[in-house]
Design an enzyme around this catalytic site. Structure first.
Site, PDB file in Angstrom:
ATOM      1  N   LYS A   6     -14.919   8.138  -4.205  1.00 56.10           N
ATOM      2  CA  LYS A   6     -16.144   8.341  -3.416  1.00 56.10           C
ATOM      3  C   LYS A   6     -16.731   9.584  -3.830  1.00 56.10           C
ATOM      4  CE  LYS A   6     -14.447   5.645   0.247  1.00 56.10           C
ATOM      5  NZ  LYS A   6     -13.510   5.431   1.422  1.00 56.10           N
ATOM      6  N   THR A  32      -8.630   6.488  -2.166  1.00 57.57           N
ATOM      7  CA  THR A  32      -9.902   5.890  -2.421  1.00 57.57           C
ATOM      8  C   THR A  32     -11.142   6.817  -2.226  1.00 57.57           C
ATOM      9  OG1 THR A  32     -10.039   5.032  -0.352  1.00 57.57           O
ATOM     10  CG2 THR A  32      -9.551   3.521  -2.006  1.00 57.57           C
ATOM     11  N   HIS A  38       0.840  -1.183  -0.020  1.00 59.38           N
ATOM     12  CA  HIS A  38      -0.012  -0.160  -0.080  1.00 59.38           C
ATOM     13  C   HIS A  38       0.697   1.351  -0.219  1.00 59.38           C
ATOM     14  CE1 HIS A  38      -3.880  -1.807   0.848  1.00 59.38           C
ATOM     15  NE2 HIS A  38      -3.208  -2.887   1.555  1.00 59.38           N
ATOM     16  N   LYS A  80       0.396  14.244   1.693  1.00 59.60           N
ATOM     17  CA  LYS A  80      -0.920  14.436   1.337  1.00 59.60           C
ATOM     18  C   LYS A  80      -1.116  16.098   1.027  1.00 59.60           C
ATOM     19  CE  LYS A  80      -2.816  10.555   3.589  1.00 59.60           C
ATOM     20  NZ  LYS A  80      -3.674   9.739   2.403  1.00 59.60           N
ATOM     21  N   LYS A  97      -9.111  13.723   4.938  1.00 57.32           N
ATOM     22  CA  LYS A  97      -8.309  12.544   4.731  1.00 57.32           C
ATOM     23  C   LYS A  97      -7.205  12.956   5.912  1.00 57.32           C
ATOM     24  CE  LYS A  97      -7.150  13.772   0.581  1.00 57.32           C
ATOM     25  NZ  LYS A  97      -6.899  12.740  -0.583  1.00 57.32           N
ATOM     26  N   ARG A  98      -6.403  11.317   6.334  1.00 61.93           N
ATOM     27  CA  ARG A  98      -5.393  11.917   7.329  1.00 61.93           C
ATOM     28  C   ARG A  98      -4.416  12.859   7.044  1.00 61.93           C
ATOM     29  NH1 ARG A  98      -5.179   7.896  11.403  1.00 61.93           N
ATOM     30  NH2 ARG A  98      -3.240   8.821  12.107  1.00 61.93           N
TER      31      ARG A  98
HETATM   32  C1  T68 Z   1      -3.367   3.783   2.326  1.00 60.72           C
HETATM   33  N1  T68 Z   1      -2.426   3.393   3.176  1.00 60.72           N
HETATM   34  C2  T68 Z   1      -2.609   4.467   1.058  1.00 60.72           C
HETATM   35  N2  T68 Z   1      -2.013   3.032   5.512  1.00 60.72           N
HETATM   36  O1  T68 Z   1      -2.106   5.599   1.669  1.00 60.72           O
HETATM   37  C3  T68 Z   1      -3.688   5.189   0.044  1.00 60.72           C
HETATM   38  N3  T68 Z   1       0.031   2.484   7.118  1.00 60.72           N
HETATM   39  O2  T68 Z   1      -2.866   5.441  -1.230  1.00 60.72           O
HETATM   40  C4  T68 Z   1      -4.343   3.774  -0.437  1.00 60.72           C
HETATM   41  O3  T68 Z   1      -5.653   4.318  -1.296  1.00 60.72           O
HETATM   42  C5  T68 Z   1      -4.776   3.023   0.783  1.00 60.72           C
HETATM   43  O4  T68 Z   1      -4.062   2.738   1.682  1.00 60.72           O
HETATM   44  C6  T68 Z   1      -5.719   1.742   0.355  1.00 60.72           C
HETATM   45  O5  T68 Z   1      -4.821   1.055  -0.451  1.00 60.72           O
HETATM   46  C7  T68 Z   1      -2.794   3.498   4.634  1.00 60.72           C
HETATM   47  O6  T68 Z   1      -3.860   3.801   4.997  1.00 60.72           O
HETATM   48  C8  T68 Z   1      -2.253   3.115   6.722  1.00 60.72           C
HETATM   49  O7  T68 Z   1      -3.326   3.350   7.409  1.00 60.72           O
HETATM   50  C9  T68 Z   1      -1.223   2.468   7.663  1.00 60.72           C
HETATM   51  C10 T68 Z   1      -1.602   1.668   8.792  1.00 60.72           C
HETATM   52  C11 T68 Z   1      -0.495   1.295   9.571  1.00 60.72           C
HETATM   53  C12 T68 Z   1       0.798   1.203   9.304  1.00 60.72           C
HETATM   54  C13 T68 Z   1       1.135   1.956   7.827  1.00 60.72           C
END
Ligand code: T68
Length: 843
Positions: free
Chosen positions: A684, A680, A375, A575, A569-570
């Site tokens: 939406k 994602t 990811h 970002k 978003k986070r």
């Molecule tokens: C997200 N990753 C990607 N990680 O940032 C996003 N990381 O681009 C992508 O659309 C999404 O994954 C689904 O594929 C994350 O959300 C985390 O939350 C995370 C959690 C723990 C450790 C590392």
């Protein structure tokens, strides 16, 4: 059929009394009142909204449980291959509305609740979000569960039952404050399975024994034991009776409650301390997204969850009495990121140490069983564990990792003789100080397929971080599965107005919500004036709903006619919420410099932000503080009025996204090119009739391909140029953009409070190499925002863009993803409910 499993003499009594759940409004009401009076032991004369929520949930839960049992029986009976989705995060949000819609009886509940004196919207809002995730990764897992069930795949999710989900965010004086999210005090959606437990071992040592034939067996002995208890959550499919299971593990002390010996001998405190130590494992979700901090408790969580899940999967397989080599014909395990990578090692351990298989036979089974999804390419997010820590916590696993690495490197050496370089580059053990286990490499070596989550991202992993592995294993092992979202929650549930309107054009909800490509029929109506008018009315109503929410939560009044510009978003530097807020400040300065007459001509905007910063992420917290400081100044500036409002929505989560997403005109997906694996929420927002301003990154690129370049506002540098630009910042002469300099001057002059508070953000750009290219993309961003203003002024053209875009979004359903995973990676097929032999007529 399955019925044959009940002995003849009792069969009739059982079948005659089979539970069925409510049918129709009268039975629904009866069930609600019964649950209020008996299950909750409350008088129906003082049933409040909490009780009505609880009773409604229990009435629907009864329905789910019946189908859930049938689905499990059907799968066992059919003896088909199952998928196991291992994820440390499941960001589910609320369950009641989803259950009502998927089961198909929301209307029944609405009118039944109304008879009983309640508004269904108020009841739905009583529920706490199940917030067992950080962001995109966790929400993706939740969308996938919905699709797996809706498509009738035999699938289980496995995760951890955190007592505390992601923290709740409060904004106090403009700063983020974290509050624990204790969400479990009443959760009707889980079933504790006190009879399904697994004892998990930690620490200890390894002993080796040799038998008469000279065969060496390793025994992992000593150490601590912690008990895993299963909690099951039913996952209903949409418009199908299929109901899958999400199994979440909770930790408790292995010997019941206390250590009785200590307890009896008066050492109460330490006996309680042992219990608490055990419970700590599943106590809290780590709140970092895209960052690996390497904490021991996190590794404990990972092993605890992985070992319990594998034990469960293996136990189920063993009931079939098949030979081990058939394991991969019965079981596909998907690793959601590297967090569950120890499962690879654990299965190898079970097979060789406990089941006595040869290394090679075992390893073949392991590789055929696992698939791994990556990811992220961000280096700080790639998991590594120090060898010392793994050795201490999981001594036998470390040995197996070393053996996996040895055999892997030997095979590499055979294929690439005399290439020392490649050996050290691909080694699972990084020869650093201290030595580290590279989890992504282990995941690749132990899986038969690896996927990225959008085309650009999959290309990037093939050509950068996993390049050597493509050379070693060949290109076919690395595939792309572009992410998707469930249209049930993210259109039908969040935006019923739009869903109903669309349904009138594409032949009913049950068609397009199960085949989202049918949206393309909307394009035939793009010029239909009545349809366009209805479309605009739905959007305005959704904006009004958000405006009301903003009013009650922040006190600020926003004009629903204004352009709603959303970035939720986070909070993360990559970002680039800082790019957005700098752009907002630039707009504010421009407005301030205008005459009141000029200002009136400017198209009004509401800039809406939301998102959590990891508690230890100082820069992200500074960004939140700046947004809130700008909000306060701008919103209270009498010169500005409706021309610009800045809103920070506190505690962004799934249920808030369901209000925000349908109300957006424009959403921002503006990561530095090459950093956002997919994204994602972009999907939406477009599915809900909003447009996007974005960089050529992640899934934005495929969204553009699907909806057309004329329907998206792209800007900024390309991924292929990022490295050179960064190099230039360090070695060339690096000047910030003049527009950005104006913004920084305003911050420096104290317009938004003490400069000191925001110095870090400015320095990151000016003095520390501007790693995320904020300055490089600033001009292009502003120009594109101007283009947005002009486009929005032409409402007719804007609506055409929105309708056209929605009609072309069919590709982004998570149903499409799941079918791709099933075919390319899992080799599993749906199990249609009709094939239920047990309910066949005449049997
Ligand atoms: C997200 N990753 C990607 N990680 O940032 C996003 N990381 O681009 C992508 O659309 C999404 O994954 C689904 O594929 C994350 O959300 C985390 O939350 C995370 C959690 C723990 C450790 C590392």
């Amino acid at each position: 059929g399955v019925e044959a499993s009940i002995p003849e003499p009792q069969r009739e009594a059982w079948l005659k009394n089979q539970a069925s759940g409510f049918k129709g409004k009268d039975e629904f009401e009866k069930e609600v009142v019964r649950h209020v009076e008996t299950t909750l032991a409350r008088s129906m004369f003082n049933c409040d909204e909490t009780a009505a929520y609880a009773a409604t949930s229990l009435a629907f839960r009864d329905r789910l449980v019946i189908e859930w049992n049938r689905t499990q029986q059907r799968q066992t009976f059919a003896d088909t291959k199952r998928v196991y989705y291992l994820s440390l995060e499941f960001l589910m949000g609320r369950a009641l509305d989803n259950a009502m819609l998927n089961v198909g009886d929301k209307e029944v509940a609405k009118s039944g609740l109304s008879d009983l004196g309640f508004r269904i919207e108020d009841i739905i809002q009583q529920e706490n979000d199940a917030a067992l995730g950080n962001g995109g990764l966790g929400r993706l897992a939740a969308c996938f569960l919905d699709s797996l069930a809706s498509l009738d795949y035999p699938a289980w999710g496995y995760g951890l039952r955190y007592r505390y989900g992601i923290f709740k965010q409060e904004i106090i004086d403009g700063y983020q404050v974290e509050v624990p999210d204790y969400w479990l005090d009443f959760n009707p959606w889980e079933f504790p399975r006190h009879d399904v437990t697994v004892d998990i071992q930690f620490y200890g040592y390894v002993k080796k024994t040799t038998d008469d034939s000279g065969k060496v067996t390793a025994h992992w002995e000593g150490g601590d034991t912690v008990r895993a208890v299963a909690y099951d959550v039913p996952i209903p499919g949409y418009a199908t009776p299929a109901t899958n299971n999400l199994r979440l593990w909770s930790s408790q002390a292995a010997s019941g409650e206390f250590d009785f010996q200590k307890f009896n001998s008066g050492d109460y405190e330490s006996s309680v301390a042992d219990q608490q130590r055990a419970e700590t494992i599943s106590a809290v979700l780590y709140p970092n997204d895209n960052l690996d901090r390497g904490k021991e408790l996190r590794l404990k969580q990972q092993y605890f969850w992985v070992a319990a899940s594998l034990y469960d999967i293996v136990r189920r397989f063993k009931k079939s009495k098949r030979p081990w080599r058939e394991f991969p014909d019965q079981v596909a395990i998907q690793l959601n990121d590297t967090h569950p990578t120890l499962a690879i090692v654990e299965l190898q351990r079970i097979l060789i140490d406990l089941e006595g298989l040869d290394w090679d036979d075992a390893w073949n089974i392991v590789q055929q069983t696992f698939c791994y999804t990556n990811h992220t390419v961000l280096p700080e997010a790639l998991e590594k564990w120090s060898v010392g820590l793994v050795q201490h916590l999981l001594p036998r696993h470390l040995q197996i990792i070393y053996d996996i690495n040895l055999f892997f490197l030997q095979s590499v050496e055979r294929s690439f003789p005399k290439n020392r370089e490649i050996l050290s580059r691909v080694s699972i053990i990084e020869e650093s100080q201290p030595k580290m286990v590279r989890m992504a490499y282990l995941a690749i070596v132990g899986s038969h397929k690896v996927n990225g989550v959008a085309e650009l991202h999959s290309d990037l992993i093939r050509t950068t971080i996993f390049k050597d592995f493509v050379t070693i294993f060949g290109p076919d092992k690395f595939v792309n599965v572009t992410n998707g979202i469930t249209p049930r929650r993210w259109l039908h549930q969040a935006n019923p107005g739009l869903s109903d309107l669309i349904a009138t054009k594409v032949g009913g909800p049950e068609l397009f919500l199960k085949d989202l490509t049918l949206l393309n029929k909307l394009e035939l109506s793009v010029n239909d004036p009545a349809f366009r008018k209805a479309w605009a009315e739905v959007k305005l109503a959704n904006k009004q709903r958000l405006a009301d929410y903003i009013k009650t939560t922040t006190g600020y009044t926003v004009n629903p006619i204004a352009l709603f510009d959303v970035q939720v978003k986070r909070i993360h530097e990559y970002k680039r919420q800082q790019l957005n807020i700098f752009g907002v400040i630039y707009r504010y300065l421009k407005l301030k410099a205008m005459t009141p007459e000029e200002r009136k001509k400017v198209p009004p905007r509401v800039s809406i932000f939301g998102g959590k910063a990891a508690p230890g992420y100082w820069m992200a917290k500074q960004i939140i503080h700046l947004i809130n400081s700008v909000s306060k100044v701008v919103n209270n500036d009498p010169d500005i009025g409706d021309a610009l409002k800045v809103i920070f929505i506190e505690d962004y989560n799934v249920s808030k996204a369901e209000i925000i997403v349908p109300a957006s005109d424009l959403s921002e997906h503006i990561s530095t090119a090459g950093t956002e694996a997919s994204g994602t929420s972009n999907m939406k927002f477009v599915l809900n009739g909003g447009l996007i301003i974005g960089t050529c990154d992640g899934a934005n690129i495929e969204i553009t391909r699907e909806i057309g370049e004329e329907n998206i506002f792209l800007f900024g540098n390309l991924a292929e140029d990022v490295d050179d630009l960064r190099h230039n910042h360090t070695y060339g002469d690096h000047k910030t953009d003049p527009g950005l300099d104006q913004v920084f001057d305003a911050i420096h002059s104290g317009t938004f409070g003490s400069v000191h508070d925001f110095q870090g953000m400015i320095s990151a750009v000016r003095d520390h190499g501007d790693y995320y290219l904020v300055s490089d993309d600033f001009h292009s961003y502003l120009e594109t925002q101007d283009l947005v203003d002009k486009s929005y002024a032409d409402q007719e053209l804007w609506i055409t863009k929105c309708i056209t875009s929605v009609s072309r979004m069919g590709f982004f359903s998570s149903d499409r993803c799941i079918n791709e995973y099933a075919e390319m990676m899992w080799n599993v097929e749906p199990l249609q409910p009709e094939t239920n032999i047990g309910t066949k007529k005449g049997e």
